[in-house]
Design a protein around this motif. Structure first.
Motif, short mmCIF file in Angstrom:
data_model
loop_
_atom_site.label_atom_id
_atom_site.label_comp_id
_atom_site.label_asym_id
_atom_site.label_seq_id
_atom_site.Cartn_x
_atom_site.Cartn_y
_atom_site.Cartn_z
N ARG A 1 1.60 -11.90 -20.16
CA ARG A 1 1.36 -11.03 -21.39
C ARG A 1 2.65 -11.43 -22.35
O ARG A 1 2.64 -11.37 -23.46
CB ARG A 1 1.12 -9.61 -21.03
N ALA B 1 -8.13 -11.16 -16.08
CA ALA B 1 -7.77 -9.82 -15.78
C ALA B 1 -7.40 -9.90 -14.16
O ALA B 1 -8.19 -10.72 -13.54
CB ALA B 1 -8.58 -8.82 -16.00
N GLY C 1 -2.84 -5.82 -14.19
CA GLY C 1 -3.63 -6.90 -14.63
C GLY C 1 -2.50 -8.25 -14.59
O GLY C 1 -1.73 -8.46 -13.47
N TYR D 1 -6.27 -11.18 -25.54
CA TYR D 1 -6.08 -10.31 -24.52
C TYR D 1 -6.76 -9.02 -24.53
O TYR D 1 -6.99 -8.44 -23.55
CB TYR D 1 -4.42 -10.14 -25.07
N ASN E 1 -8.77 -8.10 -21.07
CA ASN E 1 -7.83 -7.11 -20.03
C ASN E 1 -8.04 -5.63 -20.70
O ASN E 1 -8.14 -4.61 -19.70
CB ASN E 1 -6.50 -7.27 -20.30
#
Length: 238
Positions: free
Chosen positions: A4, A30, A138, A206, A210
């Motif tokens: 991330r 994820a 995640g 993202y 996720n």
């Protein structure tokens, strides 16, 4: 560095150039191992005074945690921020290094006449995270992504300890709950571009990979608790 974090250091610039630039970033997978589930009600309900209360939750990416609580009935505000460290280091660049003591967190303002703290805990553990993961969530790894509760008073601490013990005793997960209880930590709001991120950018790669599944799980598992529209950020809690 967490996957991330390959996105977020450039987000400010990407948003400045336009959302299209951010949407060119690759979709991330994820990695949560525990699937969402409707957990049992707390056997130790919160005994709270009437009026507005604040609860602080950390469960990895604050975008997703905020997005979930913004759709919970009885919540009037949900602010992304940092908890566990000092005011001087409460900024995204510092926190991303993993050594500030901060966790990405969300301060949730709620009315116990509509939803109690133990009921917020139930939703948090059911859909907002995998509480068995240690210092990650995640695709994101590091202490800043730990699962933690930051009780604002002795009653919240009591109820949080009791609910975690209840889940472990019931073997709700294949592994023990790793969520930490960290009392006495101050909360500091995050930068403006992090606020309402799921609501404003639902198609961001993202979010789609996720965080959007967490909101879908809320709708499916707790339809009676789900508000159709998100409550967007008002002033940060005092």
């Amino acid at each position: 560095m967490a996957l991330r974090d390959t996105i977020r250091p450039v987000l400010g610039a990407a948003l400045g150039l336009g959302l299209a630039a951010a949407l060119l970033l690759p979709r991330l997978p994820a990695f949560a191992e525990e699937a969402p589930r409707r957990l049992p009600e707390a056997v130790t309900p919160a005994a709270e005074q009437p009026g507005s209360h604040v609860a602080v939750f950390a469960g990895g990416c604050f975008w997703g945690v905020q997005g979930v609580f913004q759709h919970v009935r009885g919540v009037s505000n949900a602010v992304s921020g940092y908890a566990g460290g000092t005011r001087a280091q409460a900024d995204y660049r510092s926190v991303s290094g993993g050594g500030t003591g901060h966790a990405e967190a969300v301060a949730v303002t709620y009315d116990p006449a509509a939803i109690r703290y133990d009921e917020l805990l139930r939703i948090f553990f059911s859909v907002a995270l995998d509480p068995t993961q240690v210092d990650r969530q995640g695709p994101d790894a590091g202490r800043q992504y730990r699962s933690a509760l930051f009780p604002q008073d002795a009653e919240q601490a009591r109820v949080a300890r009791a609910y975690i013990a209840q889940l472990d005793a019931a073997k709700a997960y294949a592994r023990p709950v790793a969520t930490r209880i960290e009392s006495g930590a101050a909360f500091f709001p995050a930068e403006g571009y992090h606020q309402d991120f799921m609501a404003l950018h639902p198609d961001h790669p993202y979010i789609a990979a996720n965080d959007a599944p967490k909101l879908e799980a809320l709708k499916q598992l707790f339809p009676e608790r789900t508000a159709p529209q998100p409550v967007l950020v008002k002033s940060p809690p005092a």
